[in-house]
Every structure is written in structure tokens, then in C-alpha cells.
Design an enzyme around this catalytic site. Sequence first.
Site, PDB file in Angstrom:
ATOM      1  N   LYS B  79      -2.460  -3.302  -9.653  1.00  0.00           N
ATOM      2  CA  LYS B  79      -1.225  -3.454  -8.881  1.00  0.00           C
ATOM      3  C   LYS B  79      -1.114  -4.895  -8.397  1.00  0.00           C
ATOM      4  O   LYS B  79      -2.124  -5.516  -8.044  1.00  0.00           O
ATOM      5  CB  LYS B  79      -1.277  -2.480  -7.692  1.00  0.00           C
ATOM      6  CG  LYS B  79       0.024  -2.283  -6.952  1.00  0.00           C
ATOM      7  CD  LYS B  79      -0.157  -1.168  -5.900  1.00  0.00           C
ATOM      8  CE  LYS B  79       1.097  -0.942  -5.083  1.00  0.00           C
ATOM      9  NZ  LYS B  79       0.905   0.163  -4.096  1.00  0.00           N
ATOM     10  N   SER B 154       4.470   3.544  -4.002  1.00  0.00           N
ATOM     11  CA  SER B 154       4.765   2.209  -4.474  1.00  0.00           C
ATOM     12  C   SER B 154       3.960   1.789  -5.706  1.00  0.00           C
ATOM     13  O   SER B 154       4.306   0.805  -6.355  1.00  0.00           O
ATOM     14  CB  SER B 154       4.504   1.206  -3.345  1.00  0.00           C
ATOM     15  OG  SER B 154       3.128   1.177  -3.036  1.00  0.00           O
ATOM     16  N   SER B 178       0.955   6.067  -1.789  1.00  0.00           N
ATOM     17  CA  SER B 178       1.383   5.191  -2.883  1.00  0.00           C
ATOM     18  C   SER B 178       0.546   5.276  -4.151  1.00  0.00           C
ATOM     19  O   SER B 178       0.945   4.751  -5.185  1.00  0.00           O
ATOM     20  CB  SER B 178       1.415   3.736  -2.408  1.00  0.00           C
ATOM     21  OG  SER B 178       2.562   3.514  -1.641  1.00  0.00           O
TER      22      SER B 178
END
Lengths: 475, 484
Positions: B79, B154, B178
Site C-alpha cells: 500500500k 482504504s 481498511s
Amino acid sequence: MNYETVIGLEVHAELATESKIFCGCTTKFGGEPNTQCCPVCTGMPGSLPVLNKRVVCLAIAAGIATNCEITRHCRFDRKNYFYPDLPKAYQISQLYMPVCQNGYLEIDTADGKKKIGIKEIHMEEDAGKLIHHDGENCTLIDYNRCGVPLLEIVSHPDFRSAEEVISYLEKLKNILIYAGISDCKMQEGSLRADVNLSVRKKGCLKMGTRTEMKNLNSFKAISRAIEYESGRQIELIEAGKKVRQETRRWDDAKGESSAMRSKEEVHDYRYFPEPDIPPVEISEQWIENIKGNLPELPDAKKKRYVEELGISSYDADILIRSKNIAKLFEETAGYCKSPKDAANWITVELMKILNEEGADPETINIDFEHIGKIIKMVNGGKINRNIGKQALSKVFFEKRDPEAFVRENGLSMLSDREEIEKIVDKVISDNPGPVHDYKNGKEKAVGYLVGQTMKAMKGAADPSEINTILKEKLN
Amino acid sequence: MNIFNMTALQLGEKINKREIGVLEAVKEAVKYIKDTDKKYNAFITVCEEEALGRAEDVQKKINEGKLNGPLAGVPMAVKDNICTSGIKTTCASKMLENFIPAYNAEAIERLYNAGAILLGKLNMDEFAMGSTSETSFFGAVKNPEDTGRSPGGSSGGPAAAVASNEIWYSLGSDTGGSIRQPCSFTGTTGIKPTYGRVSRYGLIAYASSFDQIGPIAKNVSDCAAVLNVISGYDEKDGTSSKSEKGDFLKNLVYGVENMKIGIPREYFEESMDQEVKDAVLNAAKQFEIMGARVEEFSLEAVKYAVPAYYIIASAEASSNLSRYDGIKYGYRAENCKNISELYERSRTDGFGEEVKRRIMLGNFVLSSGYYDAYYNKALRVRNIIKRSFDKAFEKYDIILSPTAPETALKLGESLSDPVKMYSGDIFTVSANLTGLPGMTLPCGRDTAGLPIGLQLIGPAWKESNLIRAGYTFESWSGYREAKR
């Protein structure tokens, strides 16, 4: 109408740690800009602060030395505000659970002893430094100071005069130096004080509106700023005007202060508990350990000097005023086995040199053996006090061993009576005039002859002994 | 040999046995990403050059016998809020569009040491704020299961890149769900470790007291292998724990007999897609059949979890994101007259709407006069929730629930109603408020064919419970392999 000045102090002391409060960068003063920083102290994304345990140790020591309660479960908080010298846009500080609370220091005032309350001591990080280039219309930032550990020592508004403030600051500074908490160099900014001041009519219980004064870089500046500010506030009130609650900046060159920002502009710092640093649990054991390892503090030292070493209270005060001098005294006393003589030589003769030279007692470096040797030589009758003073001067300026100095210059007092008599005989035969005067009843003339003999012996003799010999010979 | 159908451990084994070369795997993977990622937009940065260099280095070490871990040579991606030295780390924000860190996150450092090959940085909601991966400055991520839908957020990029087989595993971060919610939406498997299990050093902070890095992978075994590498004490993170990390691969044991599983009644009273509810209750039933003891219980405090979470997370975020001020790095507005204007315009232009919304919310709840009513009250709720979970775990080894009330949402339908979006976090935020470990794995599909995720929450430091139960369920149910 009589007015009373009410003052509270916020003292910032830079802690004497090798490394910063939340990272391993050095805290050394005066490095090239931005050479003493890392991702952590410059607040780079993803970096995290890790508490330097040594900072907590020193904070606890400061709390013990100022009679504070130590907070067993203390915590850091974030103080949020934007400023270019603050790279994270928040300062890690303590608001809700500061490490020390409810202490006091006892100071000497004209009216005797007085207790100044200490509200709290908290740990925090320093910010960076902005360097403005007016000509080039730009500002540069040096992050070296970011994350340097500070203690903020907040007093109650217990001061009523500049003298009390200075007395407190001197005492506090001394304690911090003694305990190895801070080196308190005001010129390097490692000790700073902000002054909160208000005035009220004498006898009035309600506090007046206060101002906060910043940029005070010496005790003298603090003293002047207090006088100026209380005068300014009294003038306003007398003229029927109101004192504005504001932060003011002291300009020492101009000898006046000016408003920086008013209360309406006061920030809402949005303090909240720092989530990156777990609460610090301080055990009884930890506190006891620090207490046990705390060096003897000035008050205790003075008491010992007076009660155990027989030093006068006056001399003891001079000796403890500097940690370095107290150390020199104790070592010298130990070496020459005569605390009183050590105290006398240091408080009188050494201090005289320091005053004349304007030297900082805290930074001078004198070998205790040198002073000890001088005392031994004087006490043993090997040299007289004057030669001792000369030797001390050589010790101070040239680090010269006093024994070598005396030996190489032939300054030791002659103990051989025959040798002295020979010189006296020569002086008598060389100075028929004064001899004649003396014999005609001019007692004073013998003084000249003693002086001539001392000169011939380069001062290395006991003048009273020469006086006796001279008189024997002349009578 | 089709390497893309392999799990990370399977590919690792082939590489270890030198049946597949690291360079070969990396080249194929990069080519595949270049060909297919246009469809998903899972990657913000592909670092081909660095990956090829690292591949050669890792291969050499494998040949010399210096590297033999199960993940050595396996390509992965992380990420884009996890710092990678020399490689752009953007947080999917205009603010950090060109930010190149000079340091690696600790998790990256540990993966590199285990021979991982970083292929790139994955798309996400800006600064990890969002539940759909649509708030990214670099455009929305699309769900490989249905490109008209969001992969969740996310960590939408990390989930999509695994779901699309572009990579074998990824690292996400989980602040309020997330990792778990995108896994639920994409049919992948992920773990949010216990707070303090994985160092946060180098993870760009959203809400410091909740954030945890964790693995997203194709199955439980791969997650366990990745967790093995990244977890453990790190002196650079003051909140990192010294507790025993153990070997999670040893928890890959089939069987849940005598395991006690609790189902919070309150969760099933929430409005939720009926098909999700059925699938999760069916999963509970399967656990019972496999020999676990499953029962309902009451966990009242969770009703307040979402508001408490958003207050605390926003408060921390408002402070954490203050450093992006246009002074030191990142986006700076031009031609500003003074410092206030520089701050204001840099932050107004540099941050997206959702980020600004949370910063404002956070500043509000921390303001003097509101602090006690909001922030302090939220902290008290957090403690109450923590205590009720602690109490539940005196009785249960695992708490079972849905991960999200719905399956993958259509793109463009969520951002207009933030409160509705926030309430979708109802099942996941409690694990962050309490710091407990959570796992999401597939438990079926709805009639539209979209994956449904099952959430397991364990006691602190008991990822082992999740891994064992998850592994058993996965082997028993076969849902992982089930395609649309």
C-alpha cells in the site's frame, strides 16, 4: 498609592543528555545547520518518536531536587500549532499529567527565607531555529534544535520583586547544574525564562491583568524587564487605562518591551494525549534509585561545610555558588588537610583573580593539587603568603606547578639563619644612611632595611624574622 | 507452468527448489501488471528497475544458500502509505505526489531481508481515509470481481492486486477495517494483527492509536507466512510490543474441536444485506459442524463503536496530517504572500475532500470547549468497548461476525453520503478501538456472484486462534477457490 508586583516564572532548561528526546541525534550546540537531524526529529512521514529514558531520569531528579511529587503514571500530550520551526506542526509536551507537581524552592530575601511554589515540571521537545535573510527576502530553517529535550519548570505567582526572581533563578540554576540536569548556559539558550507579571494595589487580593514576557537572555535582562514592565503597568493604571493581557517581547538593547500578540490571538492548541508514546510508569524503585544517586545539592553542601568543616556561613555561600568551585574546594581541603585554609584561599585569593578576569567560575579548570601545594608551603613556612599569591596567579594563568615555580625562582624562604645573617650584614653595610637614621632614633628606617633585605632575597623570607635579626644587629 | 495460479508459498517453494527463477517470475509479473492493471488501477507506482535488481540479488543469495525462507523471491507490492526508500510513497494524495522517502518502513525492511521482491506501490483512499478507494488522487481502484464496483477501502489497491493475481501478496494497513473490508469485497484473505504486533515505523500515520500493517493474500497460509516475517518488536516504534511472536505457520492446523466461538447478537440487529447475513450465519453453522461450540451473546457496547471511532480517528488524523504544510516536502502552493496563505492554500489544494472533512472534524472535537463532550467521551466509550471484549474473550476463543454489511458497492455511489459510508464500518472498527486481531476470509458469494467476507476477531496476541480457525474453515468450505 502603593503597588505590589506579582510575578510567576516559566523556566525552560535544556537537559544535559547526549541525544535528543525522541531520536538518537546529538544535542551538541553549534553544529552546521541541519547536520544534527534525522527523519524522526524533522517529522518526516511515517517516522515515530521513541522516548529517551534518560530524559525521564533527569526530570525525576529535577523533581526530587525541587521538592516535587513525582507523577507515577505520566504521559505526553501533543500541542498543535503551525509554525515553520515546528516540523510536525505539533510539539510533544505534557499538559494533563506532567512528570512532577507541587514542589517548592526556598530562597533568601531581604526579609528572610521565603518559599516559592513550583506548580509543575514537564518534559517537552525544543523546536528548530528560523534564520531570516531580510535582504534576500527569504527565511531558512535549521532543524538541529528540534527534539532537544527541555524541562519547563512552572512556578506559582509567588514573587513580589525582581530580587526574589533572581534569587530563585540563581538557586534553581545551581541545583540543575549540581544535579547534572542541565548546564544552564543562558548565552546558548540552555536556560530561558518567561516572566508572567501583573500589578495590584497593595493589600488587594484580586490579581491584576498579567502579561507574559519573552526573549529574556540574561538575569540582568530579566531584572530590567521586570522593573520596566511593572512600571509600565502601574503607569497605565494610574492614567486610568487598562493593562492588556498579551505576550510581550523584551528588547534588551532598547531597554523596553513591545506587544507580540494579544489574548484574542491566543492559539487553541488542541492538546490531546500523544498516541505514539505509551504512558510512562514511574515506580517507587526508580525514584529511590535516582534519589540515591543524586549528588549532594547546594543547601546540603552548605550545611555540611558549616557544621562539619567549620567554614563560615559567608564563605560557604561563596563556595557553593558554583558546583565547580565547591568541587575544587573539597578536593583542595582533602589534599591540604585544612578546610579553613582551602576556603580562605579560594574565597579570597582565587575569587579575586576570577573577578578581575571576569572568568566564569563554572568553567575554569584548576588543579586542586596546585592550590593545595601552595597552602602546604605557606603553612609549612616554606614560602610567605605573598609568594603564595604569586604562585596562585601562575597556577591560574599558566597552570604552572607552584612547587616548581618556587624552586626554579629560588623563592623558598631561607631557613638557614647564617645565610640570612650574611645578607642582612650586607644590607647594613650597603645602606649606611638608613642605618644611621635608625641609630638616631628613627624607628621607621628599619622598615626600609627589611624591604631591602626582602628584595635581596627575592621575597623568599619571613619579614618579621628579618626584622628581628636586623634589630638584634643594629642594637 | 502458470505461476499466477499459485499461492505465495507455492511459488516460494518452486523458487526455493530452483524450478522457477526469481528474475523470470518478476519479469512475468511486471509484464502482467503492465497488461492488466489498466483495468483495475491497483498500482500507483510500478518499480520495475528496482525489482529486477533485487531479483538478481535474491536469486544469488538463494543460490548461495543464504536465503531459504518460504517467501524468498516471491513478488509482492505494498500500500502506498508504507515508506519505501528511494521509491515514491504518495498516500494517494496530491500532497505527497512526488514524495520519495529516504528510509524503509520496518515491515519493508523485514520483507526485504526475507527475500521479498517489491514490484510497486498500491492505490488506496487518500491517506487511508475512505471505504471505497475512490478518494485517491490517482483515480478509483476497480474491483477485479466486477470492474463497475469498488474493491473497498482504504486498502483497495492491495486487495485488488491480489484478487487480480497481479501479485502474490501485499501489505495493507487497517485503521478501522481498511484491510478486512477490501478483503471481503474482493474475496481475498487478510489479517489486521494485534496493535503493537507489527512495527508502525514507516507507515504514514492516519490514526496512530489504531493503525496496523497487515497482510492481504490469496489464503490463510500465505497470510501466516507474511505475518511471520513482518511481526515482532521494533525499537523504532514505542508502541511495538515485546510479546512473544511465535511461528504462525505452526498454527496452520486443521480442526476447531473445542474452540468456543461467540456471535454478538447486536451485530445481526444492524441493517445488513440478507445474503451477507445468511452467508455468515451459515459459516457459523459450518464451524459447529466441524466441532466448534458456537453461541450467541450480547455485546451491547458495539452500538457506540462507529461514533467513538470516527471522533478519535479524526482527532489523531487532524494532528498527524498537520505536518503537510508546504514547508518541508510535498505540495506547496505558489506565489503566496505570507506564511498563513502558504499554509492555507497548500493544504486546501493538496488535500482531497474526505481528508479535509476528517481534519476539520478532528480539529473540532479537540477544540477547547468541545474536548470533553467529544474526544474525552469517545475515549471513555473506547474503554467500555475494550472491557466488554475482554469479558467476552474470557468465554470465547473467537468472535465471529460479518466484515461489512454489504458486498462490493458500485463505483460512484458512496462518496455523496459520508455518514452512510462511515456506518458501513460497524463490524470492523471495534477491533481497532480495542487493538484486537481480526481476520477476513471468504464465506460465500451473493446472487450477483460477489464475494462475502467472514470476520473473525481474537483475543490480544492470539492471531494463532484466527489462523487455525481460518485455515480450517478455508480447507473445509472451499469458498476461496469458488469462482463466480
